[in-house]
Scaffold this active site. Sequence first.
Site, PDB file in Angstrom:
ATOM      1  N   HIS A  30      40.615  23.747  65.446  1.00 19.26           N
ATOM      2  CA  HIS A  30      39.960  24.806  64.375  1.00 19.26           C
ATOM      3  C   HIS A  30      39.190  24.024  63.408  1.00 19.26           C
ATOM      4  CE1 HIS A  30      42.599  28.244  65.373  1.00 19.26           C
ATOM      5  NE2 HIS A  30      43.756  27.451  64.788  1.00 19.26           N
ATOM      6  N   GLY A  70      45.402  43.526  34.717  1.00 20.34           N
ATOM      7  CA  GLY A  70      45.331  43.356  33.419  1.00 20.34           C
ATOM      8  C   GLY A  70      44.958  44.885  32.599  1.00 20.34           C
ATOM      9  N   LYS A  71      45.408  45.747  33.148  1.00 16.12           N
ATOM     10  CA  LYS A  71      45.253  47.123  32.474  1.00 16.12           C
ATOM     11  C   LYS A  71      45.930  46.952  31.215  1.00 16.12           C
ATOM     12  CE  LYS A  71      46.464  49.255  36.377  1.00 16.12           C
ATOM     13  NZ  LYS A  71      46.597  47.988  37.259  1.00 16.12           N
ATOM     14  N   THR A  72      47.135  46.767  31.358  1.00 11.43           N
ATOM     15  CA  THR A  72      47.957  46.825  30.115  1.00 11.43           C
ATOM     16  C   THR A  72      47.750  45.910  29.112  1.00 11.43           C
ATOM     17  OG1 THR A  72      50.177  47.169  31.720  1.00 11.43           O
ATOM     18  CG2 THR A  72      50.729  46.590  29.423  1.00 11.43           C
ATOM     19  N   LEU A  73      47.228  44.533  29.634  1.00  5.30           N
ATOM     20  CA  LEU A  73      46.553  43.791  28.650  1.00  5.30           C
ATOM     21  C   LEU A  73      45.344  44.359  28.037  1.00  5.30           C
ATOM     22  CD1 LEU A  73      47.503  40.941  28.090  1.00  5.30           C
ATOM     23  CD2 LEU A  73      45.587  40.098  29.388  1.00  5.30           C
ATOM     24  N   GLU A 107      45.207  22.302  65.307  1.00  4.09           N
ATOM     25  CA  GLU A 107      44.673  22.525  64.102  1.00  4.09           C
ATOM     26  C   GLU A 107      43.371  21.745  63.826  1.00  4.09           C
ATOM     27  OE1 GLU A 107      45.792  25.009  62.069  1.00  4.09           O
ATOM     28  OE2 GLU A 107      47.660  25.054  62.858  1.00  4.09           O
ATOM     29  N   VAL A 162      41.663  38.634  27.595  1.00  2.00           N
ATOM     30  CA  VAL A 162      41.459  39.433  28.854  1.00  2.00           C
ATOM     31  C   VAL A 162      40.078  38.664  29.446  1.00  2.00           C
ATOM     32  CG1 VAL A 162      41.543  41.364  30.189  1.00  2.00           C
ATOM     33  CG2 VAL A 162      42.269  41.499  27.627  1.00  2.00           C
ATOM     34  N   ASP A 166      45.952  33.570  65.709  1.00  2.00           N
ATOM     35  CA  ASP A 166      44.372  33.272  66.225  1.00  2.00           C
ATOM     36  C   ASP A 166      43.763  34.200  66.982  1.00  2.00           C
ATOM     37  OD1 ASP A 166      44.756  30.978  64.774  1.00  2.00           O
ATOM     38  OD2 ASP A 166      44.886  29.868  66.556  1.00  2.00           O
TER      39      ASP A 166
HETATM   40  N1  LIG Z   1      42.141  39.693  33.392  1.00  2.00           N
HETATM   41  C1  LIG Z   1      43.174  39.030  33.125  1.00  2.00           C
HETATM   42  N2  LIG Z   1      43.229  38.053  32.186  1.00  2.00           N
HETATM   43  C2  LIG Z   1      44.008  37.229  31.684  1.00  2.00           C
HETATM   44  N3  LIG Z   1      45.329  37.652  32.040  1.00  2.00           N
HETATM   45  C3  LIG Z   1      45.606  38.746  32.871  1.00  2.00           C
HETATM   46  C4  LIG Z   1      44.570  39.373  33.516  1.00  2.00           C
HETATM   47  N4  LIG Z   1      45.183  40.178  34.239  1.00  2.00           N
HETATM   48  C5  LIG Z   1      46.408  40.064  34.364  1.00  2.00           C
HETATM   49  N5  LIG Z   1      46.737  38.793  33.425  1.00  2.00           N
HETATM   50  C6  LIG Z   1      47.884  38.224  33.367  1.00  2.00           C
HETATM   51  O1  LIG Z   1      49.035  39.274  34.076  1.00  2.00           O
HETATM   52  C7  LIG Z   1      49.892  39.904  33.315  1.00  2.00           C
HETATM   53  C8  LIG Z   1      50.165  41.273  33.706  1.00  2.00           C
HETATM   54  O2  LIG Z   1      48.980  42.120  33.729  1.00  2.00           O
HETATM   55  P1  LIG Z   1      48.917  43.605  33.194  1.00  2.00           P
HETATM   56  O3  LIG Z   1      50.435  43.962  33.249  1.00  2.00           O
HETATM   57  O4  LIG Z   1      48.277  43.740  32.304  1.00  2.00           O
HETATM   58  O5  LIG Z   1      48.640  44.330  34.508  1.00  2.00           O
HETATM   59  P2  LIG Z   1      48.314  45.560  34.941  1.00  2.00           P
HETATM   60  O6  LIG Z   1      47.179  46.164  35.569  1.00  2.00           O
HETATM   61  O7  LIG Z   1      48.859  46.450  33.769  1.00  2.00           O
HETATM   62  O8  LIG Z   1      49.609  45.643  36.073  1.00  2.00           O
HETATM   63  P3  LIG Z   1      50.348  47.027  36.540  1.00  2.00           P
HETATM   64  O9  LIG Z   1      49.216  48.017  37.206  1.00  2.00           O
HETATM   65  O10 LIG Z   1      51.196  46.285  37.670  1.00  2.00           O
HETATM   66  O11 LIG Z   1      50.954  47.497  35.491  1.00  2.00           O
HETATM   67  C9  LIG Z   1      49.275  40.051  31.993  1.00  2.00           C
HETATM   68  O12 LIG Z   1      50.160  40.174  30.848  1.00  2.00           O
HETATM   69  C10 LIG Z   1      48.552  38.767  31.651  1.00  2.00           C
HETATM   70  O13 LIG Z   1      49.223  37.652  31.439  1.00  2.00           O
HETATM   71 ZN   LIG Z   2      45.655  28.239  64.941  1.00  2.13          ZN
END
Ligand SMILES: Nc1ncnc2c1ncn2[C@@H]1O[C@H](COP(=O)(O)OP(=O)(O)OP(=O)(O)O)[C@@H](O)[C@H]1O
Ligand SMILES: [Zn+2]
Length: 715
Positions: free
Chosen positions: A545, A326-329, A542, A283, A619
Amino acid sequence: MFSLSSTVQPQVTVPLSHLINAFHSPKKTPVSVSASISQNQHRDVVSEHEAPTNEPVLNLRDLGLSELKVGQIDQLVDSLLPGFYKDKNVSSHWHTSHVSAQSFFENKYGCLDMFSTLRSSCLYRQHSRTLKRICSDLQYWPVFIQSRGFKTLKSRTRRLQSTSERLAETQHTAPSFVKGFLLRDRGSDVESLDKLMKTKNIPEAHQDAFKTGFAEGFLKAQALTQKTNDSLRRTRLIVFILLVVGIYGLLKNPFLSVRFRTTTGLDSAVDPVQMKNVTFEHVKGVEEAKQELQEVVEFLKNPQKFTVLGGKLPKGILLVGPPGTGKTLLARAVAGEADVPFYYASGSEFDEMFVGVGASRIRNLFREAKANAPCVIFIDELDSVGGKRIESPMHPYSRQTINQLLAEMDGFKPNEGVIIIGATNFPEALDNALIRPGRFDMQVTVPRPDVKGRTEILKWYLNKIKFDQSVDPEIIARGTVGFSGAELENLVNQAALKAAVDGKEMVTMKELEFSKDKILMGPERRSVEIDNKNKTITAYHESGHAIIAYYTKDAMPINKATIMPRGPTLGHVSLLPENDRWNETRAQLLAQMDVSMGGRVAEELIFGSDHITTGASSDFDNATKIAKRMVTKFGMSEKLGVMTYSDTGKLSPETQSAIEQEIRILLRDSYERAKHILKTHAKEHKNLAEALLTYETLDAKEIQIVLEGKKLEVR
Ligand SMILES: Nc1ncnc2c1ncn2[C@@H]1O[C@H](COP(=O)(O)OP(=O)(O)OP(=O)(O)O)[C@@H](O)[C@H]1O
Ligand SMILES: [Zn+2]
């Protein structure tokens, strides 16, 4: 006495006559030819003591001789076979062979063979000549009697020789009253029928009619029973098939199977997953969250250490952050670091429309987890199960589910070793009871990664693919403000796919930029045919800009300029902040407005005010938004002062017009500044536009080369 053929259907002649005969008393003088003869034929079903009574054992009805008058046959047989009736022993022998031979013929041809009956009998053997003569005399009589359809009945009744056989047969086929009829002593049957006729005072003349009626009734009843048996068997089969199909459907249909499985107890909790392979190492860019969760890992590794000091660790941890951060992670990493089982459940799994299903799943989940403590239970999308307990027709049983969750969380002690980690994108939607101390009382924020975090994440995922050494993850990180970890992972993956499609051996910056633009602005539209005039307008627009960005001190550095259509745009210039901007100065905001104005100013200066296009609308949107916020939110207008104006619709007309005027002034000034810069750098503007028309896309370095008046290397 009565002609069966005249009273019943021709096909029923044979069995009916059998039955009729069966009801005749053996002691009685034959009243009809068919009756008298068939009495003996029925000896195979009557008891032994009756067997040798009298009369020939030949059913003349079977032989088609039913038209004979009473006594005629007796005379005939008597003259041909004198003393035949007296020969008691003969009948039983020939009778047996008659039955088997006849049924064989019957089975084979479906009709009765009268001659074989005669031939096979000892009657034929003893008096063959005489019989032959009779047969030739009888040629005009109907010889074959169609008896198909009655074979079963006949053979059944005939084959009932021994009591055991009778039992076996009757048990299968006949209804109980028929069984009774067949099993009972024939003598008593006959007697009782006679008795019945006597008690009912049935006159002699009607007795045969009575018996026929009885027989008909019997046959009909039997046919009916057969039919009923058949349909019963069919119904049973259908019911069985329906049952099998029903159970299969129940298990397959997700809608019904949920109910079925939960009510039958088949719906067990999720299996735990050992998360050894996921650790905090995996993570990236969420250092603070990792630090906070580190103590939970320690607790899971060694719960006693915490209990000794009397400290209480939270039962529940709430991970709050946008999707894909990355909450699940992180939750998996907690389990992986502590090397404990990880139970995953998504809140939506509990969101069932059936009463009690969600609650029972929660119960199952906690029961399993408690049995395997220490462990981590992770409930993703906690808001869908733990949302505020409102009466909603969409989630009629959410109350029960959340109550169950609360009860389970209260149901175990803090130091039991079960840690519940919940994740949500909307913490404000959670029920208050869920976030009070003792439940999800620890909140850990998992934000979108900053530029440093994005660089780390990009490096992590780049290391899993082949990439060129020239790749600078930081540049991509700078251009991907607001990207989550999941989006960055996707970016790297898309770049790898693009490189593979283009036949490259490694991923370069080009592929990474390409996939970044694709995610930000949609796919390239290479197939779109854009005429030269429009291409030229876009190139100047462009470049306008880009020139303003390049020559304005507080503008963000240019990253890229392109006239390749992508998503809804015909071209774009991307700017990169050096760092994530937490705050923006007035000068920076004004510079952003100026850059936005650059496109339209360029069109006006190069093609004339009559040829300006609609291409600048977004723009202007952008510039107007910035100006409005400067006036109404940031207190950056001298005239309106340091005051916020949130709902401009409710303001006095004077204030409204004052705000409008201030915005107008800011925009006009911005337009003028842009015009001034483009007029001053007309030559550079032209060069850049031509380079864009030649090369379509220019990166920051190439733009710098062109603006410094140097020649671009031919690509
Ligand atoms: N901080 C991180 N570092 C590395 N990989 C990440 C990170 N955040 C997300 N990822 C990648 O994105 C994938 C999805 O992230 P994850 O499911 O953990 O997000 P989440 O916050 O749980 O999302 P949700 O809220 O949609 O459930 C992970 O399996 C990982 O591969
Ligand atoms: Zn423009």
